[in-house]
Structures are given as C-alpha cells and as structure tokens.
Design an enzyme around this catalytic site. Structure first.
Site, PDB file in Angstrom:
ATOM      1  N   CYS A  32      24.984   9.415  50.101  1.00 27.93           N
ATOM      2  CA  CYS A  32      24.170   8.251  50.354  1.00 27.93           C
ATOM      3  C   CYS A  32      22.833   8.599  51.360  1.00 27.93           C
ATOM      4  CB  CYS A  32      25.086   7.114  50.980  1.00 27.93           C
ATOM      5  SG  CYS A  32      24.295   5.806  51.798  1.00 27.93           S
ATOM      6  N   CYS A  35      22.595   6.500  54.574  1.00 25.52           N
ATOM      7  CA  CYS A  35      23.639   6.911  55.668  1.00 25.52           C
ATOM      8  C   CYS A  35      23.346   7.999  56.354  1.00 25.52           C
ATOM      9  CB  CYS A  35      25.099   7.100  54.700  1.00 25.52           C
ATOM     10  SG  CYS A  35      25.677   5.889  53.836  1.00 25.52           S
TER      11      CYS A  35
END
Length: 169
Positions: A32, A35
C-alpha cells in the site's frame, strides 16, 4: 514505540495491557503506497505520545480475522480506542488528521466518551447508557468507508473508492 500485531490474541493482550491509554491501530498492507507515506508520521507520533498512547500496526494480509472484526476495507485505516471503546475510525493517508486525532483523544479523555456515545446515538454512562464495545463497530466503520470514498491524500490528489473497495484515479 510501534508494535506489529502478530495475531488476534496478541491484539487482545495489547489492548488489555494499555489500560486507560489511547490505542491507535493502523491497518496497513506492505504493498500500500499511502500506508508507506504515512508510516514515518505514525512513528513520530508514537515517540511523541509514548507515555499516553499505544500504537499498534495490523498487516491486513497477515491478520484477516482482525481486519474482518474491524470491518476494514481500505488502507490505511486508523482505529482509535480509549478505555475499551472505539472512539473514532478514519481511512486515508492524512497525516494532519492523524496528528490532530491523537492530540484530541490523548488530551480529552472525557470527550472521547461523549463522542463515542454520539456515534452510538445512545445515552452515555451517566444517563444509563454504555460505551461502544470494541466488538460492535459497524456503524463507525461505515462512516470510515464513506470518508475514504472521497479522501484527500498528502499530495492533494482526490481518490475515489468504488463499492468493492477498488481505488479509482
């Protein structure tokens, strides 16, 4: 310090050990991008609030049971728990919102309970009600999904997430 949660039992123990400290759970995935962008800010906040908050990271690919329990459908998702009750959830890589939320919930323990009661649309403990339990967060999770549907990331790009949770640019 940030702790990487290994299992549902590990998470439960960390929540118990936290006592009355704020708990922030970061649901993330190694693949991600957002993230990875917000991770350094989370580390910074973990150091800043080391005495008053516990920061936990849950890899959604390694801990599907926890991910399902908290109804996480997009990453990153941040779950804020105070005194055993979920007080806030938001999705997205918004470092300002993360910092402000941590400041708010660390500083204002009593407001957490009021907001929790408002999220539940029920009376608070002083009015015969109870705090939202960790196991019943569906309504808060739904709000987080709605927020994630039009979240602004750090670089100012508007992202949209369709009904299946797929990111569309």
């Amino acid at each position: 310090m940030v702790h990487l949660v290994q299992s549902c039992e590990d998470l439960d123990q960390r929540v118990l050990d936290a006592g009355d400290k704020l708990i922030v759970i970061d649901f993330f995935a190694n693949w991600c991008g957002p993230c990875k962008i917000i991770s350094p800010k989370l580390e910074e906040l973990a150091q800043q609030y080391a005495d008053s908050a516990v920061i936990l990271k849950v890899n959604v690919d390694d801990n599907e049971d926890i991910t399902i329990k908290y109804n996480v459908t997009s990453m990153p998702t941040f779950v804020f728990i105070k005194n055993g009750a979920v007080v806030d959830i938001f999705a997205g890589s918004n470092s300002d919102k993360l910092a402000k939320s941590m400041e708010k919930y660390v500083a204002n323990g009593c407001e957490c309970q009021l907001e929790c009661d408002q999220l539940n649309d029920e009376p608070g403990p002083s009015e015969g009600g109870s705090a939202q339990s960790i196991n019943s967060i569906e309504s808060v999770a739904a709000e987080a999904e709605d927020a994630a549907a039009a979240d602004t990331t750090n670089d100012g790009v508007i992202e949209a997430i369709d009904q299946e949770g797929v990111l569309e640019n």
